[in-house]
Design an enzyme around this catalytic site. Sequence first.
Site, short mmCIF file in Angstrom:
data_model
loop_
_atom_site.label_atom_id
_atom_site.label_comp_id
_atom_site.label_asym_id
_atom_site.label_seq_id
_atom_site.Cartn_x
_atom_site.Cartn_y
_atom_site.Cartn_z
N LYS A 175 34.44 54.26 75.41
CA LYS A 175 35.15 53.12 74.83
C LYS A 175 36.50 53.58 74.30
O LYS A 175 36.58 54.23 73.26
CB LYS A 175 34.37 52.47 73.69
CG LYS A 175 34.94 51.08 73.39
CD LYS A 175 34.74 50.59 71.99
CE LYS A 175 35.81 50.94 71.00
NZ LYS A 175 37.16 50.41 71.26
N CYS A 284 46.01 64.48 64.89
CA CYS A 284 45.02 64.75 63.83
C CYS A 284 45.32 66.06 63.11
O CYS A 284 45.12 66.18 61.91
CB CYS A 284 43.62 64.77 64.42
SG CYS A 284 43.45 65.86 65.82
N GLU A 385 46.02 61.00 54.87
CA GLU A 385 46.58 61.13 56.22
C GLU A 385 47.47 59.91 56.51
O GLU A 385 46.99 58.77 56.50
CB GLU A 385 45.43 61.20 57.24
CG GLU A 385 45.93 61.45 58.64
CD GLU A 385 44.79 61.56 59.65
OE1 GLU A 385 43.90 60.70 59.64
OE2 GLU A 385 44.81 62.50 60.46
#
Length: 490
Positions: A175, A284, A385
């Site tokens: 997905k 990331c 973040e």
Amino acid sequence: METGKMFIGGEWVASSSGETREVINPYDASVICHVAEGTAEDAEHAIAAAKKAFYEDGWGDTPAYERAALLRSFADEMEANVEKLAKAETLNTGKALIESEYDVYDSANILRYYAGIVTQPTGQTYDLNDPAVHAMTVREPLGVCALIVAWNFPISLAIWKLAPALAAGNAIILKPSEITPLSAILMTEMMEKVGFPKGVVNLVMGAGVTVGNALASSLDVDKVAFTGGIVTGRKIMCAASSNVKGISLELGGKSPNIIFADADFDTAVDYGLYGMFYNQGEVCSAGSRILVEDAIYDRYLEKLIEGAKKIKIGNGFEEGVKMGPVISKQHMEKVLKYIEIGKEEGATVALGGYRMTEPEYEKGYFIAPTIFTDTTPEMRIVQEEIFGPVVVIQKFHGEEEAIQLANNTTYGLAAGIFTSDNAKALRVVKKIRAGITWINTYGPVYPEAPWGGYKQSGIGRELGTYGLDDYTEVKQININTNVCPTGWFE
Ligand code: NDP
């Protein structure tokens, strides 16, 4: 490209709701195409197809050599279509074309790496206290794996998961993020073409809250592997508890890039920029906190600003462009909000800090490279973040303070250390609570080496042999050669 359909049980099918979703080009907010907007029911169909392929149609028993051959053919197909794939990726994400091309080649290497190691020796044998019993372990596939990925590296993130999952013999449901499905559609077409059997590879598109949640909570899914934000990661952990399925989570970070005064100065500046602004900072492992030793702080900051000003920003298709827009309007607003938070917290904007609105950028989601100074450790812009082109600078004095600041967040994905003193580099690296560390470099990813984080950066490891192990179960087999009753109840 089958833009309006998903791939379930070997067939390209429309969403059961008949609905579609616009796919947007973040460079100019134009509509690229419409894709199927799947439903929880579609996810259930894909799970059933994967289950059938694995348990009834024999995929679970396919020899490793056959799986390896399919992965190699898929790698060849990706490389043969590098232009098509890379263009779709850049159109959908805005990233520089050169980055998209790199991701295609890198992904082909990862497929070949797993094709190679899956036929290597595995398992253990034991010299037991009972010489009549021969004991060993074998690794077996888990069964049905749901792979839910984010929008920042749509090609790579999918391959990092599906290469080891398929190599190990699992059936998968991929997905992609609802906003970046194009390269996943193309890659699924390639996997169909090279001959993965029906139901082994399924592609379901749609929203995380419906399709993603249906996959993560299903009783028939044996593992969910996820890359994305921490809030979603927590939801997936909860959903996965339904049948205590395996999970791996790659949840990002707030990684420190530590620059000591004795570092090779130009290299450290270069990697400060590369570690932060590659892919618009939507990485990331971005070095989103640059920790600079006080003795070189002013000079380093000056050069970092000078370098950031030179970054060529624009249309990812244009020659020389190295930074594109952020992924969406919603994400742009989130990043801009963080910039406001930083100002309110008292940090200084040393560069950037705004949406770019010059004619070339006005339709897209461009944010100027932004550098914050005068930061303190508890600020939200230092702790959270941001996932855009926004870096915070922290000043330190000596090793102890560098380590203390570096470890002072809830994340623990990556860290960089720049110094010409190897002994110091090793002392520091051993004290850093992070899964990936680099000394005198920042950012490279190797198919052979495990990727994953400490603390709230996630669970599990991708890539390398660790990445393959995470898609297998370990079975203990004991063979008794002294066949006789125990006599226990006599
Ligand atoms: P999300 O974490 O929300 O999405 C990642 C993937 O998970 C997408 O495929 C998404 O589907 C799916 N998803 C969303 N909700 C659920 C759910 N309840 N159950 C199962 N699957 C779900 O990322 P966002 O795009 O919202 O980004 C949020 C923040 O996450 C970013 O600002 C950034 O800080 C961080 N992030 C970190 C990444 C990393 O590499 N570590 C990558 C991307 C984001 P869909 O998008 O279709 O809804």
